[in-house]
Write a protein that holds these residues in place. Structure first.
Motif, PDB file in Angstrom:
ATOM      1  N   VAL A  33     -11.717   7.395   8.032  1.00 52.55           N
ATOM      2  CA  VAL A  33     -12.355   6.053   8.542  1.00 52.55           C
ATOM      3  C   VAL A  33     -11.642   5.080   7.444  1.00 52.55           C
ATOM      4  O   VAL A  33     -11.217   4.127   8.156  1.00 52.55           O
ATOM      5  N   ASP A  34     -11.483   5.157   6.237  1.00 52.57           N
ATOM      6  CA  ASP A  34     -10.774   4.421   5.292  1.00 52.57           C
ATOM      7  C   ASP A  34      -9.333   4.211   5.781  1.00 52.57           C
ATOM      8  O   ASP A  34      -8.879   3.153   5.808  1.00 52.57           O
ATOM      9  N   TYR A  35      -8.710   5.426   6.399  1.00 51.55           N
ATOM     10  CA  TYR A  35      -7.150   5.314   6.786  1.00 51.55           C
ATOM     11  C   TYR A  35      -7.274   4.369   7.929  1.00 51.55           C
ATOM     12  O   TYR A  35      -6.435   3.659   8.160  1.00 51.55           O
ATOM     13  N   GLN A  39      -5.217   0.899   8.769  1.00 51.01           N
ATOM     14  CA  GLN A  39      -4.352   0.681   9.831  1.00 51.01           C
ATOM     15  C   GLN A  39      -4.668  -0.402  10.705  1.00 51.01           C
ATOM     16  O   GLN A  39      -4.223  -0.572  12.116  1.00 51.01           O
ATOM     17  N   ARG A  40      -5.650  -1.380  10.436  1.00 46.85           N
ATOM     18  CA  ARG A  40      -6.211  -2.508  10.916  1.00 46.85           C
ATOM     19  C   ARG A  40      -7.044  -2.123  12.403  1.00 46.85           C
ATOM     20  O   ARG A  40      -7.236  -2.575  13.346  1.00 46.85           O
ATOM     21  N   PHE A  41      -7.638  -0.692  12.374  1.00 47.81           N
ATOM     22  CA  PHE A  41      -8.386  -0.101  13.495  1.00 47.81           C
ATOM     23  C   PHE A  41      -9.700  -0.735  13.451  1.00 47.81           C
ATOM     24  O   PHE A  41     -10.034  -1.119  12.195  1.00 47.81           O
ATOM     25  N   ALA A 144     -16.432   7.207  17.980  1.00 47.35           N
ATOM     26  CA  ALA A 144     -15.832   5.723  18.465  1.00 47.35           C
ATOM     27  C   ALA A 144     -16.551   5.368  19.965  1.00 47.35           C
ATOM     28  O   ALA A 144     -16.483   6.434  20.477  1.00 47.35           O
ATOM     29  N   ASP A 145     -16.331   4.093  20.119  1.00 51.00           N
ATOM     30  CA  ASP A 145     -16.762   3.792  21.276  1.00 51.00           C
ATOM     31  C   ASP A 145     -15.229   4.168  22.058  1.00 51.00           C
ATOM     32  O   ASP A 145     -14.253   4.389  21.673  1.00 51.00           O
ATOM     33  N   LEU A 155      -4.137   7.616  15.704  1.00 51.65           N
ATOM     34  CA  LEU A 155      -4.201   7.169  14.225  1.00 51.65           C
ATOM     35  C   LEU A 155      -4.355   8.312  13.236  1.00 51.65           C
ATOM     36  O   LEU A 155      -3.786   8.415  12.552  1.00 51.65           O
ATOM     37  N   LEU A 156      -5.515   9.098  13.814  1.00 49.32           N
ATOM     38  CA  LEU A 156      -5.593  10.215  12.803  1.00 49.32           C
ATOM     39  C   LEU A 156      -5.031  11.272  12.841  1.00 49.32           C
ATOM     40  O   LEU A 156      -4.770  12.086  11.975  1.00 49.32           O
TER      41      LEU A 156
END
Length: 162
Positions: A33-35, A39-41, A144-145, A155-156
């Motif tokens: 989640v920090d990653y 990444q501006r997610f 996630a939604d 992203l992950l």
């Protein structure tokens, strides 16, 4: 009419969310989640959910009269020291910080000792051990939604390994 839980606005219903990743440990999920955040997610649209929860109580030793008294005495000293210092700093300890701290330690130790021994006596021998406990999960799922789930998965998939 019952009032809605004020926390419900902060913790939305998770059933409408989609699993985007599963991790064996909480630090791994937290790192993911920090990653995403880096990444501006929009991480406010995610949740970390522990699944397969169980309580674990590690027994740390035997409890008898002497140990109960010692533990109560020791805890009382530290609580009394804290309260004594607080009173001394606020000027409620007779104007002398050292006197207030010492008085707090003595009173705390005696109170802790008495409280612990009375508590042990009242247990009637039903819990003659000390322990520490906590919750453990078998896995941690990042939800996630639905509208952003695919973006999170993408992203992950690029999350660097350590």
């Amino acid at each position: 009419m019952t009032q809605p839980d004020p926390r419900s606005a902060l913790i939305p219903d998770q059933s409408a969310r989609v699993n985007v990743a599963t991790y064996a440990t909480y630090p791994e999920a937290q790192r993911a989640v920090d990653y995403l955040s880096d990444q501006r997610f929009p991480v406010e649209r995610t949740a970390i959910v522990g699944e397969g929860l169980k309580t674990v109580e590690q027994v740390t030793g035997r409890l008898d009269w002497g140990r109960a008294a010692t533990l109560g005495f020791g805890q009382g000293i530290f609580i009394g020291l804290f309260i004594g210092l607080l009173f001394g700093l606020l000027g409620l300890g007779g104007g002398n910080l050292i006197y207030a701290a010492a008085y707090g330690m003595v009173m705390g130790a005696l109170t802790g000792l008495l409280w612990s021994v009375v508590g042990y006596a009242m247990s009637g021998g039903r819990r003659d051990f000390t322990s520490v406990g906590g919750m453990r999960a078998e896995r941690y799922v990042i939800l996630a939604d639905a509208e952003v789930a695919e973006q999170a998965r993408t992203l992950l998939s690029n999350l660097p390994t350590r």
